[in-house]
Scaffold this active site. Structure first.
Site, short mmCIF file in Angstrom:
data_model
loop_
_atom_site.label_atom_id
_atom_site.label_comp_id
_atom_site.label_asym_id
_atom_site.label_seq_id
_atom_site.Cartn_x
_atom_site.Cartn_y
_atom_site.Cartn_z
N PRO A 65 0.84 -1.20 0.00
CA PRO A 65 0.00 0.00 0.00
C PRO A 65 0.88 1.26 0.00
O PRO A 65 1.89 1.30 0.69
CB PRO A 65 -0.81 -0.12 1.29
CG PRO A 65 -0.07 -1.07 2.15
CD PRO A 65 0.70 -1.97 1.23
N HIS A 66 0.48 2.23 -0.80
CA HIS A 66 1.29 3.45 -0.91
C HIS A 66 0.40 4.64 -1.26
O HIS A 66 -0.69 4.48 -1.78
CB HIS A 66 2.39 3.27 -1.97
CG HIS A 66 1.85 2.88 -3.31
ND1 HIS A 66 1.51 1.59 -3.62
CD2 HIS A 66 1.60 3.62 -4.42
CE1 HIS A 66 1.07 1.54 -4.87
NE2 HIS A 66 1.10 2.75 -5.38
N ALA A 67 0.92 5.81 -0.92
CA ALA A 67 0.20 7.04 -1.20
C ALA A 67 1.16 8.21 -1.09
O ALA A 67 2.21 8.11 -0.46
CB ALA A 67 -0.95 7.22 -0.20
#
Length: 149
Positions: A65-67
Site C-alpha cells: 500500500p502506498h500514497a
C-alpha cells in the site's frame, strides 16, 4: 534506491494483529502518523483512495500500500508481518501476511518511485518471502529486507 534509505529498523513490526484490510490500513496510518507527526486521517484517507483504484496486493501473500502525503519530505516505509493472513483483494486472491507501507512526498521524482520499485523487487523473490515469514524478530525481518542481492 536502497531500502535502508526509507525503512528504519524501528519501523519493522513482526506479528501485527489485523482482521481486515480497512483495519490494517487504519493501523498503518496510525503508526505512520505518530512517527511522521502528520495527520492520521489524511494518511488513512490517501491509502483508502489509492486502494479504490485497485488493490495494492501484489501477489503471493504480499501487499505494497502506498500514497503521496503532504507534509513529508522523503519516502517513508513501514513493514509489517501479520499474525494471520487477511484478504487484501490481491491480484491472485491469496491472503496477505507481508505488508510494506510506503508514503511518498507529493513532489514525484525518479528517486521516490524507485523506492516503490525497490520494495516490489525485494518482495518478488519466493525465497525472500519465505525467509520473511520465518524470521524470529523484527530485527531479523529488517536484516532480510536490507540485505544486498
Amino acid at each position: 534506491m536502497k531500502i535502508a534509505q526509507f525503512l528504519n529498523p524501528q519501523d519493522v513490526i513482526s506479528n501485527l494483529a489485523a482482521t481486515s484490510k480497512p483495519q490494517l490500513l487504519t493501523a498503518l496510518a496510525r503508526l505512520a502518523a505518530s512517527k511522521l507527526k502528520v495527520d492520521e486521517e489524511g494518511i488513512a484517507s490517501a491509502l483508502m483512495q489509492r486502494e479504490a483504484l485497485g488493490s495494492t496486493g501484489i501477489g503471493d501473500g504480499t501487499a505494497l500500500p502506498h500514497a503521496t502525503i503532504a507534509g513529508i519530505a522523503a519516502p517513508f516505509g513501514l513493514f509489517v508481518r501479520l499474525q494471520k493472513a487477511i484478504d487484501f483483494e490481491a491480484v491472485d486472491e491469496v491472503p496477505v501476511t507481508l505488508v510494506c507501507l510506503l508514503l511518498l512526498p507529493p513532489e514525484r521524482s525518479a528517486a521516490h518511485l524507485s523506492a516503490l520499485a525497490a520494495m516490489a523487487r525485494k518482495l518478488s523473490s519466493k525465497e525472500r518471502r519465505a525467509k520473511l515469514r520465518g524470521a524470529k524478530s523484527s530485527d531479523a525481518l529488517y536484516a532480510i529486507l536490507t540485505e544486498e542481492d
